[in-house]
Design an enzyme around this catalytic site. Structure first.
Site: not given
Ligand code: SER
Length: 335
Positions: A7, A10-11, A33, A159, A163
């Site tokens: 990855g 990415g950011q 990418r 999400y 985690k």
């Molecule tokens: N930046 C993330 C989100 O807002 C939090 O880990 O999903």
């Protein structure tokens, strides 16, 4: 360190790669990418050229275990940074893909390490404030808004579930002696690269708008929204310092790390001090992302990270804003 960054485009990945190359580490990278289309734009390709690392960027599916196995062996990686993820907002819209990208790919990496357990490969995994959620029976959430390292992890987004599950799964592989798994719970991350579908993106949007001289913007949060944030330079340094920490000093596999916790209104005021006329139109609430933000702690207690591997942040709010307004303007000039 012989690092493999999954990855990488990415950011987080783009800044992590810059930090690792700049610190003299051997780095191989994979992302869907090409480098020039990464979150850092063409500057990423230029950076790789400068370090003669262009041929170590693999435009490939970083969540495909076969691809990862090939790269781990080819580069004799001793440390894998597992960064591919759908964030809180996009994860709710596409739960199947969120689970596949965030969890199944981590499981693939951990199994790969298990198959090579004599090499004791390190797996560095970014967890998140989204690992926290509302405390049952505690209206208003965390006591004084502060989440200590071991407080209950009951996320309300998928999400966040990935985690917490990732932290636990990695800790179990480590317990079995199959992988040296380590994880930090990141706050919202601020940098010159665009974020990708999180709830903390409201702050990135405010920063980008101010840097570009937009003086009146609409946001999706209430003015009193308060969650933890961090400069990306601190964040990538945390990943690398945790990877380098002697195993004997670590009593756990997942660590809170903290930096600053401005409210949205305080962030806007700090921007307005630098960009005359900068104003934000606040939301009355109602966006689903507001609900996620309200379920996260306002402040993280990161004492175990400080005690066990010497974590400390370097960017306070003013330094962060001054640095990123400049970094965004300079990145725009090269886009
Ligand atoms: N930046 C993330 C989100 O807002 C939090 O880990 O999903």
């Amino acid at each position: 360190m012989r690092a493999l960054v999954l990855g990488a485009g990415g950011q987080v990945g783009t800044d992590l790669v810059r930090f690792l190359l700049g610190s003299g580490h051997a780095v191989a990278m994979a992302d869907l990418r090409p480098a020039a289309a990464s979150a850092a734009g063409p500057a990423m390709a230029a950076l790789l050229d400068r370090y003669g690392a262009g041929d170590r960027w693999h435009t490939a599916d970083a969540t495909d275990a076969t691809v990862v196995a090939r790269l781990v062996d080819r580069y004799e990686a001793d440390t894998i940074f597992h960064l591919p993820a759908l964030l809180s907002a996009t994860g709710e819209r596409d739960p199947e893909r969120c689970w596949a990208v965030n969890m199944e790919s981590l499981r693939g990496v951990l199994d790969l390490c298990r198959a090579r357990s004599s090499r004791s490969i390190k797996v560095i995994f970014p967890s998140s404030i989204a690992a926290f959620g509302p405390l049952p029976g505690v209206p208003g959430g965390y006591p004084d808004g502060v989440a200590s390292n071991e407080i209950g992890l009951l996320p309300s987004t998928l999400y966040g579930v990935t985690k917490v599950a990732g932290e636990l799964l990695g800790a179990w592989y480590a317990h079995r002696g199959w992988a040296d798994f380590r994880s930090v719970r990141f706050p919202g991350l601020l940098s010159a690269a665009p974020p990708g579908g999180g709830s903390t993106d409201f702050a990135n949007e405010m920063l980008f708008a101010a840097a570009r001289g937009e003086t009146s913007i609409q946001t999706f949060v209430r003015a009193d929204t308060r969650v933890p944030f961090m400069h990306m330079d601190d964040a990538v340094r945390a990943l690398v310092e945790l990877a380098q920490a002697p195993a004997a000093g670590l009593t756990r596999r997942a660590f809170n790390i903290a930096a600053i916790s401005p409210s949205a209104e305080e962030l806007a005021a700090a921007l307005a001090r630098r960009v005359p006329g900068f104003t934000v139109r606040w939301s009355a609430g109602g966006d689903p992302r507001q609900g996620f933000l309200d379920s996260w702690p306002r402040v993280l207690d990161d004492a175990p990270a400080r005690e066990e591997w010497g974590w400390h942040h370097q960017f306070d709010l003013d330094r962060l804003i001054d640095d990123l307004l400049g970094a965004i303007r300079s990145a725009d000039a090269h886009r």
